[in-house]
Design a protein around this motif. Structure first.
Motif, PDB file in Angstrom:
ATOM      1  N   ARG A  55       2.902 -17.861   0.529  1.00  0.00           N
ATOM      2  CA  ARG A  55       3.852 -16.934   0.836  1.00  0.00           C
ATOM      3  C   ARG A  55       3.467 -15.502   0.059  1.00  0.00           C
ATOM      4  NH1 ARG A  55       9.951 -17.525  -0.766  1.00  0.00           N
ATOM      5  NH2 ARG A  55       9.774 -15.481  -0.636  1.00  0.00           N
ATOM      6  N   LEU A  56       3.039 -15.798  -1.274  1.00  0.00           N
ATOM      7  CA  LEU A  56       2.477 -14.792  -1.867  1.00  0.00           C
ATOM      8  C   LEU A  56       1.041 -14.177  -1.291  1.00  0.00           C
ATOM      9  CD1 LEU A  56       2.175 -14.636  -5.698  1.00  0.00           C
ATOM     10  CD2 LEU A  56       0.209 -14.384  -4.447  1.00  0.00           C
ATOM     11  N   GLN A  57       0.158 -15.207  -0.815  1.00  0.00           N
ATOM     12  CA  GLN A  57      -1.101 -14.570  -0.279  1.00  0.00           C
ATOM     13  C   GLN A  57      -0.851 -13.758   0.894  1.00  0.00           C
ATOM     14  OE1 GLN A  57      -3.152 -18.309  -0.211  1.00  0.00           O
ATOM     15  NE2 GLN A  57      -3.889 -18.131  -2.153  1.00  0.00           N
ATOM     16  N   GLN A  58       0.167 -14.264   1.665  1.00  0.00           N
ATOM     17  CA  GLN A  58       0.584 -13.719   2.896  1.00  0.00           C
ATOM     18  C   GLN A  58       1.185 -12.223   2.596  1.00  0.00           C
ATOM     19  OE1 GLN A  58       3.465 -15.546   5.151  1.00  0.00           O
ATOM     20  NE2 GLN A  58       3.206 -14.351   6.857  1.00  0.00           N
ATOM     21  N   ARG A  59       1.940 -12.135   1.759  1.00  0.00           N
ATOM     22  CA  ARG A  59       2.506 -10.737   1.272  1.00  0.00           C
ATOM     23  C   ARG A  59       1.396  -9.959   0.943  1.00  0.00           C
ATOM     24  NH1 ARG A  59       5.182  -6.901   2.179  1.00  0.00           N
ATOM     25  NH2 ARG A  59       6.426  -5.827   0.420  1.00  0.00           N
ATOM     26  N   ILE A  60       0.482 -10.414  -0.137  1.00  0.00           N
ATOM     27  CA  ILE A  60      -0.520  -9.438  -0.498  1.00  0.00           C
ATOM     28  C   ILE A  60      -1.399  -8.897   0.788  1.00  0.00           C
ATOM     29  CG2 ILE A  60      -2.811  -9.234  -1.678  1.00  0.00           C
ATOM     30  CD1 ILE A  60      -1.575 -11.263  -3.827  1.00  0.00           C
ATOM     31  N   ARG A  61      -1.815  -9.837   1.852  1.00  0.00           N
ATOM     32  CA  ARG A  61      -2.667  -9.511   2.914  1.00  0.00           C
ATOM     33  C   ARG A  61      -1.619  -8.396   3.628  1.00  0.00           C
ATOM     34  NH1 ARG A  61      -3.801 -15.107   3.292  1.00  0.00           N
ATOM     35  NH2 ARG A  61      -2.160 -15.175   4.897  1.00  0.00           N
ATOM     36  N   GLU A  62      -0.331  -8.496   3.944  1.00  0.00           N
ATOM     37  CA  GLU A  62       0.556  -7.798   4.645  1.00  0.00           C
ATOM     38  C   GLU A  62       0.317  -6.459   4.011  1.00  0.00           C
ATOM     39  OE1 GLU A  62       4.388  -9.289   4.434  1.00  0.00           O
ATOM     40  OE2 GLU A  62       3.861 -10.781   6.054  1.00  0.00           O
ATOM     41  N   ILE A  63       0.626  -6.149   2.660  1.00  0.00           N
ATOM     42  CA  ILE A  63       0.268  -4.941   2.189  1.00  0.00           C
ATOM     43  C   ILE A  63      -0.855  -4.426   2.214  1.00  0.00           C
ATOM     44  CG2 ILE A  63       0.310  -3.751  -0.264  1.00  0.00           C
ATOM     45  CD1 ILE A  63       2.458  -5.939  -1.012  1.00  0.00           C
ATOM     46  N   GLU A  64      -1.987  -5.137   1.993  1.00  0.00           N
ATOM     47  CA  GLU A  64      -3.201  -4.679   2.381  1.00  0.00           C
ATOM     48  C   GLU A  64      -3.702  -3.878   3.725  1.00  0.00           C
ATOM     49  OE1 GLU A  64      -5.599  -7.852   0.926  1.00  0.00           O
ATOM     50  OE2 GLU A  64      -5.563  -7.258  -1.376  1.00  0.00           O
ATOM     51  N   ASN A  65      -3.076  -4.786   4.668  1.00  0.00           N
ATOM     52  CA  ASN A  65      -3.273  -4.418   5.952  1.00  0.00           C
ATOM     53  C   ASN A  65      -2.550  -3.189   6.271  1.00  0.00           C
ATOM     54  OD1 ASN A  65      -4.990  -6.524   6.731  1.00  0.00           O
ATOM     55  ND2 ASN A  65      -3.390  -7.739   7.410  1.00  0.00           N
ATOM     56  N   ARG A  66      -1.146  -3.075   5.783  1.00  0.00           N
ATOM     57  CA  ARG A  66      -0.392  -1.936   5.873  1.00  0.00           C
ATOM     58  C   ARG A  66      -1.166  -0.605   5.428  1.00  0.00           C
ATOM     59  NH1 ARG A  66       4.750  -2.556   3.041  1.00  0.00           N
ATOM     60  NH2 ARG A  66       3.484  -1.528   1.439  1.00  0.00           N
ATOM     61  N   ASP A  67      -1.784  -0.996   4.186  1.00  0.00           N
ATOM     62  CA  ASP A  67      -2.377   0.364   3.607  1.00  0.00           C
ATOM     63  C   ASP A  67      -3.567   0.695   4.250  1.00  0.00           C
ATOM     64  OD1 ASP A  67      -0.374   0.306   1.539  1.00  0.00           O
ATOM     65  OD2 ASP A  67      -1.600  -0.464   0.000  1.00  0.00           O
ATOM     66  N   ALA A  68      -4.356  -0.189   4.899  1.00  0.00           N
ATOM     67  CA  ALA A  68      -5.568   0.224   5.706  1.00  0.00           C
ATOM     68  C   ALA A  68      -5.123   1.064   6.824  1.00  0.00           C
ATOM     69  CB  ALA A  68      -6.152  -1.229   6.017  1.00  0.00           C
ATOM     70  N   TYR A  69      -3.889   0.390   7.678  1.00  0.00           N
ATOM     71  CA  TYR A  69      -3.392   0.965   8.797  1.00  0.00           C
ATOM     72  C   TYR A  69      -3.040   2.533   8.526  1.00  0.00           C
ATOM     73  CZ  TYR A  69      -0.900   1.862  13.296  1.00  0.00           C
ATOM     74  OH  TYR A  69      -0.688   2.174  14.379  1.00  0.00           O
ATOM     75  N   ASP A  70      -2.108   2.736   7.286  1.00  0.00           N
ATOM     76  CA  ASP A  70      -1.679   4.093   6.872  1.00  0.00           C
ATOM     77  C   ASP A  70      -2.819   4.928   6.643  1.00  0.00           C
ATOM     78  OD1 ASP A  70       0.755   3.148   7.518  1.00  0.00           O
ATOM     79  OD2 ASP A  70       1.355   2.759   5.362  1.00  0.00           O
ATOM     80  N   GLY A  71      -3.920   4.310   6.047  1.00  0.00           N
ATOM     81  CA  GLY A  71      -5.162   5.122   5.368  1.00  0.00           C
ATOM     82  C   GLY A  71      -6.051   5.611   6.831  1.00  0.00           C
ATOM     83  N   GLY A  72      -5.492   5.501   7.990  1.00  0.00           N
ATOM     84  CA  GLY A  72      -6.209   6.034   8.948  1.00  0.00           C
ATOM     85  C   GLY A  72      -7.168   4.830   9.738  1.00  0.00           C
ATOM     86  N   LEU A  73      -7.342   3.940   9.238  1.00  0.00           N
ATOM     87  CA  LEU A  73      -8.082   2.636   9.955  1.00  0.00           C
ATOM     88  C   LEU A  73      -7.287   2.377  11.141  1.00  0.00           C
ATOM     89  CD1 LEU A  73     -10.314   0.922   9.975  1.00  0.00           C
ATOM     90  CD2 LEU A  73      -9.127  -0.841   8.564  1.00  0.00           C
TER      91      LEU A  73
END
Length: 85
Positions: A55-73
């Motif tokens: 769950r922890l690893q999945q949550r970190i991936r979700e945050i990283e993916n959201r940040d990448a999406y929000d960053g213009g990617l």
């Protein structure tokens, strides 16, 4: 023996969902450290610990993916959106 329990880690994971990305990552890294400490505790249910670690690893991936999406990617990956290059 450690003072941290799996229930403590689970509460930390739940709390991290309410935080901004940077704060959530910090809290999740602390939870990851706690889980690693619990690996050597013979009284800890390994199955539950592993489930929390997943769950922890999945949550970190979700945050990283959201940040990448929000960053213009995200716009580059979805050219139909208004922000696409």
């Amino acid at each position: 023996m450690t003072d941290v329990t799996l229930a403590d880690v689970e509460r930390t994971l739940d709390r991290a969902t309410e935080l901004e990305a940077e704060d959530a990552i910090s809290v999740l890294e602390t939870a990851r450290t706690d889980l690693r400490t619990l690996e050597s505790d013979p009284d800890v249910d390994d199955g539950r610990r592993e489930a929390l670690e997943n769950r922890l690893q999945q949550r970190i991936r979700e945050i990283e993916n959201r940040d990448a999406y929000d960053g213009g990617l995200g716009a580059a990956m979805n050219p139909d959106e208004d922000e696409a290059p």
